[in-house]
Design a protein around this motif. Structure first.
Motif, PDB file in Angstrom:
ATOM      1  N   UNK A   1       0.837  -1.193   0.000  1.00  0.00           N
ATOM      2  CA  UNK A   1       0.000   0.000   0.000  1.00  0.00           C
ATOM      3  C   UNK A   1       0.877   1.251   0.000  1.00  0.00           C
ATOM      4  N   UNK A   2       0.588   2.235  -0.869  1.00  0.00           N
ATOM      5  CA  UNK A   2       1.412   3.454  -0.922  1.00  0.00           C
ATOM      6  C   UNK A   2       1.160   4.352   0.287  1.00  0.00           C
ATOM      7  N   UNK A   3       1.984   4.226   1.301  1.00  0.00           N
ATOM      8  CA  UNK A   3       1.805   5.001   2.531  1.00  0.00           C
ATOM      9  C   UNK A   3       2.216   6.451   2.315  1.00  0.00           C
ATOM     10  N   UNK A   4       1.624   7.352   3.103  1.00  0.00           N
ATOM     11  CA  UNK A   4       1.976   8.768   3.041  1.00  0.00           C
ATOM     12  C   UNK A   4       3.407   8.985   3.525  1.00  0.00           C
ATOM     13  N   UNK A   5       4.030  10.026   2.989  1.00  0.00           N
ATOM     14  CA  UNK A   5       5.384  10.406   3.398  1.00  0.00           C
ATOM     15  C   UNK A   5       5.282  11.558   4.394  1.00  0.00           C
ATOM     16  N   UNK A   6       5.814  11.350   5.578  1.00  0.00           N
ATOM     17  CA  UNK A   6       5.796  12.372   6.625  1.00  0.00           C
ATOM     18  C   UNK A   6       7.124  13.114   6.635  1.00  0.00           C
TER      19      UNK A   6
ATOM     20  N   UNK B   1      -7.918   7.800  -3.262  1.00  0.00           N
ATOM     21  CA  UNK B   1      -8.108   6.405  -2.873  1.00  0.00           C
ATOM     22  C   UNK B   1      -8.062   5.495  -4.101  1.00  0.00           C
ATOM     23  N   UNK B   2      -8.684   5.942  -5.189  1.00  0.00           N
ATOM     24  CA  UNK B   2      -8.673   5.146  -6.422  1.00  0.00           C
ATOM     25  C   UNK B   2      -7.255   4.960  -6.932  1.00  0.00           C
ATOM     26  N   UNK B   3      -6.470   6.033  -6.921  1.00  0.00           N
ATOM     27  CA  UNK B   3      -5.081   5.944  -7.375  1.00  0.00           C
ATOM     28  C   UNK B   3      -4.274   4.983  -6.498  1.00  0.00           C
ATOM     29  N   UNK B   4      -4.527   5.041  -5.194  1.00  0.00           N
ATOM     30  CA  UNK B   4      -3.787   4.170  -4.289  1.00  0.00           C
ATOM     31  C   UNK B   4      -4.181   2.701  -4.486  1.00  0.00           C
TER      32      UNK B   4
ATOM     33  N   UNK C   1      -1.733  -0.153  -5.594  1.00  0.00           N
ATOM     34  CA  UNK C   1      -1.621  -1.333  -4.730  1.00  0.00           C
ATOM     35  C   UNK C   1      -1.667  -2.625  -5.546  1.00  0.00           C
ATOM     36  N   UNK C   2      -2.649  -2.742  -6.437  1.00  0.00           N
ATOM     37  CA  UNK C   2      -2.763  -3.971  -7.229  1.00  0.00           C
ATOM     38  C   UNK C   2      -1.650  -4.071  -8.264  1.00  0.00           C
ATOM     39  N   UNK C   3      -1.162  -2.937  -8.754  1.00  0.00           N
ATOM     40  CA  UNK C   3      -0.015  -2.974  -9.669  1.00  0.00           C
ATOM     41  C   UNK C   3       1.219  -3.522  -8.959  1.00  0.00           C
ATOM     42  N   UNK C   4       1.404  -3.134  -7.697  1.00  0.00           N
ATOM     43  CA  UNK C   4       2.540  -3.631  -6.927  1.00  0.00           C
ATOM     44  C   UNK C   4       2.409  -5.131  -6.636  1.00  0.00           C
TER      45      UNK C   4
ATOM     46  N   UNK D   1       4.872  -8.078  -7.836  1.00  0.00           N
ATOM     47  CA  UNK D   1       5.426  -9.036  -6.890  1.00  0.00           C
ATOM     48  C   UNK D   1       5.289 -10.470  -7.405  1.00  0.00           C
ATOM     49  N   UNK D   2       4.200 -10.769  -8.080  1.00  0.00           N
ATOM     50  CA  UNK D   2       3.964 -12.124  -8.549  1.00  0.00           C
ATOM     51  C   UNK D   2       4.537 -12.405  -9.936  1.00  0.00           C
TER      52      UNK D   2
END
Length: 562
Positions: A46-51, A282-285, A289-292, A296-297
């Motif tokens: 999941x693309x987490x926010x950068x703090x 949210x849609x972009x994330x 997420x599914x692209x990542x 991975x697979x």
């Protein structure tokens, strides 16, 4: 009607409830374990926010940025002992594990920080994350994009505006161009040049074979030389194409500013993807997420197996299990049929059954040592002497590989198949055999057309148990064929297509390697969970396929049991 405790106990109902409770607890534990693995593993993508924050500790202030990975509470006394100036009155302080990336700047891409010491925390929209082929992620602000050393777009501020988006869009287009060129280079190097090198090696071995056989016909040597010249010409042509592609792929660079103010110039070709996590919907994330997960697979690993995908390990695991099943099933069934249908039931037969049952309890590493000594060194060495003398002293089958790994696991699981098949044969009524013989069938016809079809569900049960055990084994495979990183798959377009002598990757060994041999433990930890979950899924799919075949056979031959 009241029932006494003694009568209730004698009825057996307490034991029914006890067994039901035990099964329920086991199911809860299994579901809980799988849920934990899934959350820890799949959450990594999941693309987490950068703090971004100013971190102040003991009078020193550092501007830092990164993803929040983990939170824990640490006793204040322990922090005071380590020299941290902790305010009085606190018993615990929150400590955060931050993935700050930029390993080429700070030397480490993970750092523990105290949450109370992080001031002015923000999530800047302009801060981007770039996944790189080496040195891990980069977090910072995009400053400029260069083509052939010339700046084509730049931005110096910290606010999102049209000028910045122009730089960002050109940056994304440059990444797409570099990825396309990288894909072309990979195809040429792996497929085209790989095929040429493979054929050149075959020509070398063919020439060496002629020399060992003392063949004097110069026309056969001339044919080899002519073909070698043709391949060399093709190789030189592809090398020129590669040189042009590398020149093109190294054209673009970009400059970026890290949170601490350092400015780096990075090749665009080293970036796999770049994104603005703080500015994603949210849609972009979800799409990211599914692209990542797909990457991975389906992709190859990189960064010492801590980045990228694990497709070679998936392929190697499935291929090895299929070959193992093909090898173990006939041998196990034949052994069970002989013991049950043909062997004289006496002391020797009972001794063999005891030995088979004991083999099921032998530690798997013992099978690995046996496979290395007998299959690889003894059998493989003799195969090289008999069929591949031209390749010596380099071994062909006298080295660990896919075939020896499959044979070792077949030997490890054959007791399971024998026992399950014998149980199936013993459940077939004697009247069925006698009826077949009375109708004029021979014993072999009765066995082949009546007994074995009726016992086929039991055989498949043995195969299912064998697959479940073999797919998760690691210890013997470390000795007979599995490697950390295989340069190519054992199945390709080069004759003979399936290369049983090649080493391969395996999901179980990949988990061990990433979890315990990785130089970057924090980066590898979520991949251990994700790979473990995928291994469970692969084993479940293999087992479900075998169960479907077993159920089909059970329905097909149900009429014979009536």
């Amino acid at each position: 009607m009241r029932v006494s405790l003694k009568e209730w106990t004698k009825s057996g109902e307490p034991w029914v409830w006890l067994n039901a409770g035990a099964v329920a607890i086991c199911l809860i534990m299994v579901v809980g374990l799988l849920s934990l693995i899934a959350v820890r593993g799949l959450g990594h993508f999941w693309p987490a926010n950068i703090h971004q924050a100013d971190y102040t500790e003991n009078g020193n202030t550092l501007r830092m940025a990164g993803e929040l990975v983990e939170i824990e509470n640490v006793p204040a006394a322990q922090l005071r002992e380590s020299g941290v100036n902790v305010p009085e009155g606190l018993e615990f302080m929150q400590r955060d594990l931050m993935k700050i990336g930029n390993r080429d700047v700070g030397g480490s891409d993970f750092i523990w920080v105290l949450d109370d010491f992080m001031l002015n925390r923000t999530t800047p929209e302009m801060m981007f994350a770039a996944e790189r082929r080496e040195w891990g992620n980069f977090y910072g602000y995009l400053r400029s994009l260069k083509e052939n050393g010339q700046v084509v777009a730049s931005h110096d501020g910290y606010e999102k505006n049209a000028e910045y988006m122009n730089v960002w869009n050109k940056f994304q287009a440059s990444i797409d161009r570099a990825l396309d060129l990288h894909h072309q280079i990979e195809e040429i190097e792996k497929d085209d040049i790989g095929a040429i090198n493979y054929e050149l090696e075959r020509l070398r071995l063919k020439e060496r074979s002629l020399q060992l056989k003392e063949v004097t016909d110069q026309s056969r040597y001339a044919e080899i030389d002519q073909r070698r010249k043709e391949l060399d010409a093709e190789y030189q042509s592809l090398q020129q194409v590669l040189l042009d592609l590398y020149t093109q792929i190294n054209r673009d660079t970009f400059t970026a500013e890290a949170a601490g103010g350092q400015v780096l110039e990075i090749d665009v070709a080293k970036v796999v993807r770049a994104f603005l996590p703080n500015n994603m919907s949210i849609t972009d994330k979800v799409l990211h997420y599914f692209a990542k997960i797909w990457e991975f697979m389906s992709a190859d690993p990189r960064e010492a197996n801590t980045e990228g995908g694990i497709f070679p390990a998936i392929f190697g695991t499935v291929m090895m299990v299929i070959l193992m099943a093909v090898m173990v099933t006939p041998f196990g069934v034949i052994a069970a049929v002989y013991l049950r249908e043909y062997a004289k039931q006496g002391f020797v037969t009972r001794l063999i059954r005891i030995a088979v049952n004991n083999l099921a309890g032998v530690p798997s590493i013992v099978y690995g040592v046996f496979g290395l000594g007998f299959f690889v060194y003894f059998l493989g060495g003799h195969i090289d002497d008999a069929f591949f003398p031209e390749a010596k002293p380099a071994p062909t089958f006298g080295t660990p590989g896919l075939m020896w790994a499959s044979l070792t696991l077949a030997l490890l699981t054959v007791p399971v198949v024998i026992v399950a098949t014998e149980e199936g044969l013993s459940r077939i009524p004697r009247a069925v055999r006698e009826g077949s013989l009375a109708l004029g069938a021979t014993k072999a016809e009765t066995l082949w057309k009546v007994v074995l079809p009726m016992a086929s569900p039991a055989m498949m049960t043995g195969v299912i148990l064998a697959i479940a055990r073999a797919a998760g084994e690691v210890a013997p495979l470390m000795l007979v064929g599995v490697v950390k990183l295989a340069p190519s798959l054992p199945l390709d377009t080069n004759y003979p297509y399936l290369h049983l002598d090649q080493k391969f990757m395996h999901l179980g060994f990949h988990i061990y390697d990433v979890g315990f041999q990785s130089p970057n433990v924090e980066a590898a930890r979520p991949l251990v969970y994700a790979t473990a979950l995928l291994l469970v899924i692969v084993i479940a799919l293999l087992n479900l396929s075998a169960i479907a075949i077993r159920n089909h056979l059970r329905e097909k031959y149900k009429a014979l049991e009536m």
